[in-house]
Scaffold this motif. Structure first.
Motif, PDB file in Angstrom:
ATOM      1  N   PHE A   1       0.831  -1.196   0.000  1.00 21.91           N
ATOM      2  CA  PHE A   1       0.000   0.000   0.000  1.00 21.91           C
ATOM      3  C   PHE A   1       0.872   1.255   0.000  1.00 21.91           C
ATOM      4  CE2 PHE A   1      -2.057   3.478   2.246  1.00 21.91           C
ATOM      5  CZ  PHE A   1      -3.256   3.606   1.538  1.00 21.91           C
ATOM      6  N   PHE A   2       1.871   1.302   0.880  1.00 16.19           N
ATOM      7  CA  PHE A   2       2.729   2.487   0.972  1.00 16.19           C
ATOM      8  C   PHE A   2       3.632   2.635  -0.255  1.00 16.19           C
ATOM      9  CE2 PHE A   2       1.634   2.177   5.526  1.00 16.19           C
ATOM     10  CZ  PHE A   2       1.120   3.453   5.662  1.00 16.19           C
ATOM     11  N   PHE A   3       4.043   1.520  -0.836  1.00 17.84           N
ATOM     12  CA  PHE A   3       4.819   1.583  -2.076  1.00 17.84           C
ATOM     13  C   PHE A   3       3.993   2.244  -3.172  1.00 17.84           C
ATOM     14  CE2 PHE A   3       5.619  -0.264  -6.284  1.00 17.84           C
ATOM     15  CZ  PHE A   3       6.935   0.153  -6.488  1.00 17.84           C
ATOM     16  N   TYR A   4       2.738   1.821  -3.316  1.00 22.81           N
ATOM     17  CA  TYR A   4       1.881   2.367  -4.366  1.00 22.81           C
ATOM     18  C   TYR A   4       1.392   3.779  -4.039  1.00 22.81           C
ATOM     19  CZ  TYR A   4       2.101  -1.921  -6.996  1.00 22.81           C
ATOM     20  OH  TYR A   4       2.553  -2.975  -7.744  1.00 22.81           O
TER      21      TYR A   4
ATOM     22  N   GLY B   1       1.976   6.857  -6.448  1.00 25.28           N
ATOM     23  CA  GLY B   1       0.925   7.813  -6.823  1.00 25.28           C
ATOM     24  C   GLY B   1       1.369   9.252  -6.626  1.00 25.28           C
ATOM     25  N   LEU B   2       2.038   9.496  -5.501  1.00 24.58           N
ATOM     26  CA  LEU B   2       2.574  10.836  -5.233  1.00 24.58           C
ATOM     27  C   LEU B   2       3.590  11.234  -6.302  1.00 24.58           C
ATOM     28  CD1 LEU B   2       3.130  10.605  -1.382  1.00 24.58           C
ATOM     29  CD2 LEU B   2       1.673  12.280  -2.520  1.00 24.58           C
ATOM     30  N   GLN B   3       4.512  10.318  -6.589  1.00 24.54           N
ATOM     31  CA  GLN B   3       5.564  10.602  -7.579  1.00 24.54           C
ATOM     32  C   GLN B   3       4.987  10.773  -8.980  1.00 24.54           C
ATOM     33  OE1 GLN B   3       8.029   7.189  -6.913  1.00 24.54           O
ATOM     34  NE2 GLN B   3       9.191   8.155  -5.268  1.00 24.54           N
ATOM     35  N   HIS B   4       3.956   9.994  -9.288  1.00 20.17           N
ATOM     36  CA  HIS B   4       3.335  10.057 -10.620  1.00 20.17           C
ATOM     37  C   HIS B   4       2.801  11.459 -10.905  1.00 20.17           C
ATOM     38  CE1 HIS B   4       0.930   9.079 -14.095  1.00 20.17           C
ATOM     39  NE2 HIS B   4      -0.191   9.323 -13.453  1.00 20.17           N
TER      40      HIS B   4
ATOM     41  N   MET C   1       2.440  -3.369 -15.803  1.00 24.34           N
ATOM     42  CA  MET C   1       3.721  -4.078 -15.659  1.00 24.34           C
ATOM     43  C   MET C   1       4.113  -4.185 -14.188  1.00 24.34           C
ATOM     44  SD  MET C   1       6.160  -2.922 -18.857  1.00 24.34           S
ATOM     45  CE  MET C   1       6.503  -1.341 -18.130  1.00 24.34           C
ATOM     46  N   LEU C   2       3.909  -3.113 -13.427  1.00 27.30           N
ATOM     47  CA  LEU C   2       4.233  -3.132 -11.998  1.00 27.30           C
ATOM     48  C   LEU C   2       3.389  -4.159 -11.249  1.00 27.30           C
ATOM     49  CD1 LEU C   2       4.557   0.620 -10.979  1.00 27.30           C
ATOM     50  CD2 LEU C   2       6.345  -1.089 -10.923  1.00 27.30           C
TER      51      LEU C   2
ATOM     52  N   GLY D   1      -3.877   2.232  -2.787  1.00 31.39           N
ATOM     53  CA  GLY D   1      -2.688   2.993  -2.388  1.00 31.39           C
ATOM     54  C   GLY D   1      -2.311   4.028  -3.423  1.00 31.39           C
ATOM     55  N   PHE D   2      -2.338   3.623  -4.696  1.00 33.59           N
ATOM     56  CA  PHE D   2      -2.012   4.530  -5.786  1.00 33.59           C
ATOM     57  C   PHE D   2      -3.010   5.687  -5.837  1.00 33.59           C
ATOM     58  CE2 PHE D   2      -1.835   5.702 -10.340  1.00 33.59           C
ATOM     59  CZ  PHE D   2      -0.483   5.994 -10.434  1.00 33.59           C
TER      60      PHE D   2
END
Length: 194
Positions: free
Chosen positions: A4-7, A11-14, A124-125, A138-139
């Motif tokens: 969840f935190f990875f995604y 999402g923030l970085q995206h 892909m991810l 999460g994303f």
């Protein structure tokens, strides 16, 4: 929870990636016609955009609907330019003519397009993921947080220009929208399919 935190971070970085500034431009175009006094409607629009964006990601991840990436890449700057063009008429309209319904419909449609633009990379991810809902949630959370930050930044900038620079809001809206259109034209040219 780690996924969840990875995604969420993804999402923030995206959205906050300055190298792929299409999200920032779109959200700026979305927020420009509003003021801090009327911040609620633009946050509703940003949330609608998040829901639509993540819906198209979900459709793609579950192989319900897959779109031609070349056209999506072209349509993304088109949606930004159309939003900025809409602002030009919105700035001149009376309060009685300003409806959020058209804004909302356009935002949902544009959110779907933007989501499909990221769907191949996201698929892909998620190829190895068995649980796809937690990463999607999460994303979506990361997108929503970053969009709220961008919208608040645009509203703060708008307030500063109008309060300190004594620029009337309709003039700010028109100038900012024209600037966004000019930034978007090279994107449309470079992504035109063919």
């Amino acid at each position: 929870m780690q996924d969840f935190f990875f995604y969420l971070t993804l999402g923030l970085q995206h959205v906050l990636d300055f190298n792929a500034y299409d999200h920032i431009l779109f959200l700026s175009a979305l927020a420009v016609p509003f003021t801090f006094k009327h911040w609620k409607p633009v946050l509703v629009l940003a949330t609608l955009f998040t829901i639509a964006h993540c819906s198209s990601l979900a459709l793609s991840v579950y192989d319900v609907l897959v779109m031609d990436v070349a056209w999506i890449e072209f349509l993304i700057p088109v949606t930004i330019a159309l939003t900025a063009l809409f602002n030009l008429s919105y700035a001149k309209a009376d309060k009685s003519q300003k409806s959020l319904v058209l804004h909302g419909i356009a935002t949902v449609f544009f959110g779907l397009i933007h989501g499909f633009g990221f769907s191949n990379y996201f698929k892909m991810l998620m190829a190895e993921e068995t649980d796809k809902l937690s990463p999607l949630f999460g994303f979506a959370s990361g997108i929503e947080v970053s969009q709220v930050l961008i919208v608040l930044t645009v509203l703060l900038f708008s307030w500063a220009v109008q309060s300190i620079g004594k620029v009337r809001h309709p003039i700010f809206t028109v100038v900012a929208s024209i600037f966004i259109i000019f930034l978007t034209i090279p994107m449309m040219i470079s992504t035109f399919p063919g």
